[in-house]
Design a protein around this motif. Sequence first.
Motif, PDB file in Angstrom:
ATOM      1  N   GLN A   1       1.843  13.897 -13.976  1.00  0.00           N
ATOM      2  CA  GLN A   1       0.699  14.393 -14.734  1.00  0.00           C
ATOM      3  C   GLN A   1       0.598  15.907 -14.607  1.00  0.00           C
ATOM      4  OE1 GLN A   1      -3.082  12.802 -13.515  1.00  0.00           O
ATOM      5  NE2 GLN A   1      -4.182  13.794 -15.177  1.00  0.00           N
TER       6      GLN A   1
ATOM      7  N   GLN B   1       0.834  -1.205   0.000  1.00  0.00           N
ATOM      8  CA  GLN B   1       0.000   0.000   0.000  1.00  0.00           C
ATOM      9  C   GLN B   1       0.868   1.253   0.000  1.00  0.00           C
ATOM     10  OE1 GLN B   1      -3.354  -0.015  -0.378  1.00  0.00           O
ATOM     11  NE2 GLN B   1      -3.138   2.189  -0.622  1.00  0.00           N
TER      12      GLN B   1
ATOM     13  N   LYS C   1       3.920   1.444  -1.282  1.00  0.00           N
ATOM     14  CA  LYS C   1       4.498   1.534  -2.626  1.00  0.00           C
ATOM     15  C   LYS C   1       3.473   2.075  -3.625  1.00  0.00           C
ATOM     16  CE  LYS C   1       7.945  -2.127  -2.064  1.00  0.00           C
ATOM     17  NZ  LYS C   1       8.388  -3.455  -2.483  1.00  0.00           N
ATOM     18  N   TRP C   2       2.231   1.617  -3.540  1.00  0.00           N
ATOM     19  CA  TRP C   2       1.193   2.094  -4.453  1.00  0.00           C
ATOM     20  C   TRP C   2       0.901   3.577  -4.234  1.00  0.00           C
ATOM     21  CZ3 TRP C   2      -2.268  -2.720  -3.396  1.00  0.00           C
ATOM     22  CH2 TRP C   2      -1.874  -3.767  -4.221  1.00  0.00           C
ATOM     23  N   SER C   3       0.856   3.951  -2.981  1.00  0.00           N
ATOM     24  CA  SER C   3       0.613   5.363  -2.675  1.00  0.00           C
ATOM     25  C   SER C   3       1.749   6.232  -3.212  1.00  0.00           C
ATOM     26  CB  SER C   3       0.463   5.576  -1.168  1.00  0.00           C
ATOM     27  OG  SER C   3      -0.674   4.899  -0.682  1.00  0.00           O
ATOM     28  N   GLU C   4       2.983   5.749  -3.051  1.00  0.00           N
ATOM     29  CA  GLU C   4       4.140   6.488  -3.560  1.00  0.00           C
ATOM     30  C   GLU C   4       4.083   6.573  -5.087  1.00  0.00           C
ATOM     31  OE1 GLU C   4       8.962   5.878  -3.810  1.00  0.00           O
ATOM     32  OE2 GLU C   4       7.878   5.004  -2.105  1.00  0.00           O
ATOM     33  N   ARG C   5       3.751   5.455  -5.734  1.00  0.00           N
ATOM     34  CA  ARG C   5       3.618   5.447  -7.195  1.00  0.00           C
ATOM     35  C   ARG C   5       2.496   6.388  -7.640  1.00  0.00           C
ATOM     36  NH1 ARG C   5       0.252   1.064  -9.683  1.00  0.00           N
ATOM     37  NH2 ARG C   5      -1.160   2.572  -8.822  1.00  0.00           N
ATOM     38  N   ASP C   6       1.367   6.362  -6.927  1.00  0.00           N
ATOM     39  CA  ASP C   6       0.252   7.255  -7.273  1.00  0.00           C
ATOM     40  C   ASP C   6       0.649   8.721  -7.133  1.00  0.00           C
ATOM     41  OD1 ASP C   6      -1.335   5.083  -7.828  1.00  0.00           O
ATOM     42  OD2 ASP C   6      -2.453   5.153  -5.933  1.00  0.00           O
ATOM     43  N   SER C   7       1.399   9.043  -6.093  1.00  0.00           N
ATOM     44  CA  SER C   7       1.822  10.437  -5.915  1.00  0.00           C
ATOM     45  C   SER C   7       2.822  10.839  -7.001  1.00  0.00           C
ATOM     46  CB  SER C   7       2.399  10.662  -4.524  1.00  0.00           C
ATOM     47  OG  SER C   7       3.593   9.938  -4.345  1.00  0.00           O
ATOM     48  N   ARG C   8       3.728   9.917  -7.413  1.00  0.00           N
ATOM     49  CA  ARG C   8       4.650  10.203  -8.517  1.00  0.00           C
ATOM     50  C   ARG C   8       3.878  10.410  -9.820  1.00  0.00           C
ATOM     51  NH1 ARG C   8       7.823   5.730  -6.697  1.00  0.00           N
ATOM     52  NH2 ARG C   8       7.051   4.632  -8.535  1.00  0.00           N
ATOM     53  N   ASP C   9       2.866   9.559 -10.044  1.00  0.00           N
ATOM     54  CA  ASP C   9       2.050   9.704 -11.254  1.00  0.00           C
ATOM     55  C   ASP C   9       1.308  11.035 -11.265  1.00  0.00           C
ATOM     56  OD1 ASP C   9       2.882   7.233 -12.102  1.00  0.00           O
ATOM     57  OD2 ASP C   9       0.996   6.190 -11.629  1.00  0.00           O
ATOM     58  N   GLU C  10       0.769  11.426 -10.137  1.00  0.00           N
ATOM     59  CA  GLU C  10       0.068  12.714 -10.059  1.00  0.00           C
ATOM     60  C   GLU C  10       1.021  13.878 -10.305  1.00  0.00           C
ATOM     61  OE1 GLU C  10      -1.917  12.844  -6.298  1.00  0.00           O
ATOM     62  OE2 GLU C  10      -3.350  11.273  -6.833  1.00  0.00           O
TER      63      GLU C  10
END
Length: 171
Positions: free
Chosen positions: A52, A38, A40-49
């Motif tokens: 973007q 979770q 790692k996913w949150s970190e990836r989501d924040s990098r994606d945001e």
Amino acid sequence: MSAIWLKILPYIAALLLVAGALFGAYHHGVTVTTDEWQAKWSERDSRDEAAQAANEASERAKEQARQLAINKVIQDGQQIIDRATADADASRASADSLRVAADALAHRLTAGGASSHSCTAAASAAANRAVMVLADVLKRADQRAGDLAGYADQSHSRGVTCEQAYDSLGK
């Protein structure tokens, strides 16, 4: 039979205690692994945001640069069109003076004395009509040529402006 149970009961309790401890360890391992994923996913989501947002800002800047380039091309094109219109107006003014001169020449030629001789008078009248028609044709041709030149100048200016606007989009 109850004696057997009394002897087995501590083993069963120990077995249940070991099974409970193993289940607790398994559950703790699953929870830790889930929390790690979770994170790692949150970190990836924040990098994606963030990527973007950076991409949107970059595209907005490109769009604004393109729009500024198009606005400049339009402004320059309008100045060219305005100059062409002013040139056409000046040309019309000089053409008007040419038309006035043609009218004066035709009037002077037709006002030249009428002869008392009937053959000379008829020839003179025919020549006067020919001069008047020639002067009228000259005036109309000059006016039409001026109009067409004005349209051609504006069309050329608009075409060049459109081409420059299109070229600015490729940058």
